[in-house]
Design a protein around this motif. Sequence first.
Motif, PDB file in Angstrom:
ATOM      1  N   GLU A  84       0.842  -1.190   0.000  1.00  0.00           N
ATOM      2  CA  GLU A  84       0.000   0.000   0.000  1.00  0.00           C
ATOM      3  C   GLU A  84       0.877   1.239   0.000  1.00  0.00           C
ATOM      4  O   GLU A  84       2.011   1.220   0.491  1.00  0.00           O
ATOM      5  N   LEU A  85       0.324   2.328  -0.528  1.00  0.00           N
ATOM      6  CA  LEU A  85       0.999   3.617  -0.489  1.00  0.00           C
ATOM      7  C   LEU A  85       0.539   4.384   0.737  1.00  0.00           C
ATOM      8  O   LEU A  85      -0.657   4.502   0.993  1.00  0.00           O
ATOM      9  N   ARG A  86       1.500   4.919   1.486  1.00  0.00           N
ATOM     10  CA  ARG A  86       1.138   5.725   2.651  1.00  0.00           C
ATOM     11  C   ARG A  86       0.491   7.034   2.210  1.00  0.00           C
ATOM     12  O   ARG A  86      -0.435   7.536   2.849  1.00  0.00           O
ATOM     13  N   SER A  87       0.974   7.628   1.130  1.00  0.00           N
ATOM     14  CA  SER A  87       0.410   8.876   0.616  1.00  0.00           C
ATOM     15  C   SER A  87       0.364   8.788  -0.897  1.00  0.00           C
ATOM     16  O   SER A  87       1.378   8.507  -1.541  1.00  0.00           O
ATOM     17  N   MET A  88      -0.807   9.005  -1.483  1.00  0.00           N
ATOM     18  CA  MET A  88      -0.951   8.879  -2.928  1.00  0.00           C
ATOM     19  C   MET A  88      -1.042  10.220  -3.628  1.00  0.00           C
ATOM     20  O   MET A  88      -0.690  10.331  -4.792  1.00  0.00           O
ATOM     21  N   ALA A  89      -1.545  11.269  -2.971  1.00  0.00           N
ATOM     22  CA  ALA A  89      -1.711  12.563  -3.628  1.00  0.00           C
ATOM     23  C   ALA A  89      -1.783  13.656  -2.572  1.00  0.00           C
ATOM     24  O   ALA A  89      -2.064  13.404  -1.389  1.00  0.00           O
ATOM     25  N   ASP A  90      -1.519  14.873  -3.013  1.00  0.00           N
ATOM     26  CA  ASP A  90      -1.642  16.024  -2.120  1.00  0.00           C
ATOM     27  C   ASP A  90      -3.101  16.420  -1.922  1.00  0.00           C
ATOM     28  O   ASP A  90      -3.486  16.849  -0.832  1.00  0.00           O
ATOM     29  N   VAL A  91      -3.907  16.301  -2.971  1.00  0.00           N
ATOM     30  CA  VAL A  91      -5.315  16.706  -2.917  1.00  0.00           C
ATOM     31  C   VAL A  91      -6.162  15.557  -3.431  1.00  0.00           C
ATOM     32  O   VAL A  91      -5.857  14.970  -4.474  1.00  0.00           O
ATOM     33  N   GLY A  92      -7.209  15.223  -2.704  1.00  0.00           N
ATOM     34  CA  GLY A  92      -8.151  14.191  -3.122  1.00  0.00           C
ATOM     35  C   GLY A  92      -9.531  14.775  -3.346  1.00  0.00           C
ATOM     36  O   GLY A  92     -10.056  15.504  -2.491  1.00  0.00           O
ATOM     37  N   LEU A  93     -10.123  14.502  -4.511  1.00  0.00           N
ATOM     38  CA  LEU A  93     -11.458  15.002  -4.840  1.00  0.00           C
ATOM     39  C   LEU A  93     -12.497  14.039  -4.262  1.00  0.00           C
ATOM     40  O   LEU A  93     -12.527  12.859  -4.615  1.00  0.00           O
ATOM     41  N   ILE A  94     -13.359  14.556  -3.401  1.00  0.00           N
ATOM     42  CA  ILE A  94     -14.374  13.752  -2.733  1.00  0.00           C
ATOM     43  C   ILE A  94     -15.747  14.309  -3.081  1.00  0.00           C
ATOM     44  O   ILE A  94     -15.960  15.529  -3.057  1.00  0.00           O
ATOM     45  N   GLY A  95     -16.657  13.428  -3.398  1.00  0.00           N
ATOM     46  CA  GLY A  95     -18.011  13.868  -3.715  1.00  0.00           C
ATOM     47  C   GLY A  95     -18.889  12.696  -4.107  1.00  0.00           C
ATOM     48  O   GLY A  95     -18.434  11.551  -4.214  1.00  0.00           O
ATOM     49  N   TYR A  96     -20.159  13.008  -4.306  1.00  0.00           N
ATOM     50  CA  TYR A  96     -21.108  11.999  -4.752  1.00  0.00           C
ATOM     51  C   TYR A  96     -20.805  11.604  -6.204  1.00  0.00           C
ATOM     52  O   TYR A  96     -20.131  12.337  -6.941  1.00  0.00           O
ATOM     53  N   PRO A  97     -21.293  10.452  -6.654  1.00  0.00           N
ATOM     54  CA  PRO A  97     -21.142  10.108  -8.075  1.00  0.00           C
ATOM     55  C   PRO A  97     -21.785  11.157  -8.977  1.00  0.00           C
ATOM     56  O   PRO A  97     -22.825  11.738  -8.653  1.00  0.00           O
ATOM     57  N   ASN A  98     -21.117  11.422 -10.081  1.00  0.00           N
ATOM     58  CA  ASN A  98     -21.604  12.368 -11.093  1.00  0.00           C
ATOM     59  C   ASN A  98     -21.651  13.798 -10.561  1.00  0.00           C
ATOM     60  O   ASN A  98     -22.457  14.624 -11.018  1.00  0.00           O
ATOM     61  N   ALA A  99     -20.764  14.123  -9.623  1.00  0.00           N
ATOM     62  CA  ALA A  99     -20.673  15.500  -9.119  1.00  0.00           C
ATOM     63  C   ALA A  99     -19.749  16.365  -9.957  1.00  0.00           C
ATOM     64  O   ALA A  99     -19.696  17.571  -9.761  1.00  0.00           O
TER      65      ALA A  99
END
Length: 382
Positions: free
Chosen positions: A202-217
């Motif tokens: 596993e990666l401890r950190s994959m990105a600086d910013v993660g986009l979170i939201g409902y599907p089709n947002a």
Amino acid sequence: MLFFTGRSVLARAFVEISKNVATKGGPRVNYCKATTALRPKKPKSTRKEAQYFSDAKRVRAVGGKGGDGCVSFLQLWCNERAGPDGGDGGNGGHVVFQASNDVRNFNHVGSVLRAEEGERGNAKDCHGKNAKHAVIKVPIGTIIRNAQGLIVGDLGHADLMFVAARGGAGGKGNRFFTTDKETSPKVCEYGPTGEDISYTIELRSMADVGLIGYPNAGKSTLLNALTRAKPKVAPYAFTTLRPHLGTVQYDDLVQITIADLPGLVPDAHLNKGLGIQFLKHAERCTLLLFVLDASAPEPWTHYEQLMHELRQFGGSLASRPQLVVANKIDMEDSAANFEELQRRLQNPVLGISAKMGQNLGQLLSSIRLGFDRHKAQERSTR
């Protein structure tokens, strides 16, 4: 060319801000600290297959088999019974994970990792050749778990190695078994097989910013507009099934990675939909960017549900630094929802349109501000 582009963009920003300050009498700004996201230097690729980001994978490491020993007797022109001369077999190769700056995910890592076998021994005391180790490069910050889920390796520095499976030792030839009483042994050893162990990397950190939201947002559309990444964009739910990564480069050469994560649905902490897998992706992001659909009825309930899922997942995920944006403000009924969203949420909300490119520059500035603030906090806590 990169430096000249950054200076020209910064110069235009300096002139515009200077005019506003001169006309409105606002406070003086330190323009040396201003940063602007650069435009991509080359067009996006035309390849059709999508490149997703793999931040976790289950692998099977198999060490190489040791070479077999040799049964041989030396025959010379002057002595037909010169004695045993069977050589030993070579050692099998190890499977080794090595932390490297050359890779960023696990797309290149296969499900089964096998090392080479050692060569068998030969006559005239010739030992078999030892096999080369199978060195698998993994990103820095890779965590290695065994079948029970326990962490057995943490590759937090460059060139750090972890031996996942050891190869078998080479078998002994009949020369090794020669004694005073047994001067002509006719036995040898077979090379044993290597270790066969399963791991989860596993990666401890994959990105600086993660986009979170409902599907089709509109998360994939937003990543497509901000970076050179090419996630699949379609007007139906669950378009994104695996993370996609893009990079934003600023004029001071700072690069920030943005991850498009699969959509989250209610009861995701109970593994509904992509569930736990989605939340693990979000756990490996430093800054969380909530993307809300301003055209949907009552988009503020989406934010409350997202925060509820993060709290139920546990850990520090709900307390991560976050930004909130209202996407699709160019559509009908979005203006009223956006005003109500600003009133209900405690965090400031930025209205954008990823499809039309509205307020994307301001969004990139907010991302950079949150990124710099987080880095400053990390330095102060060390």
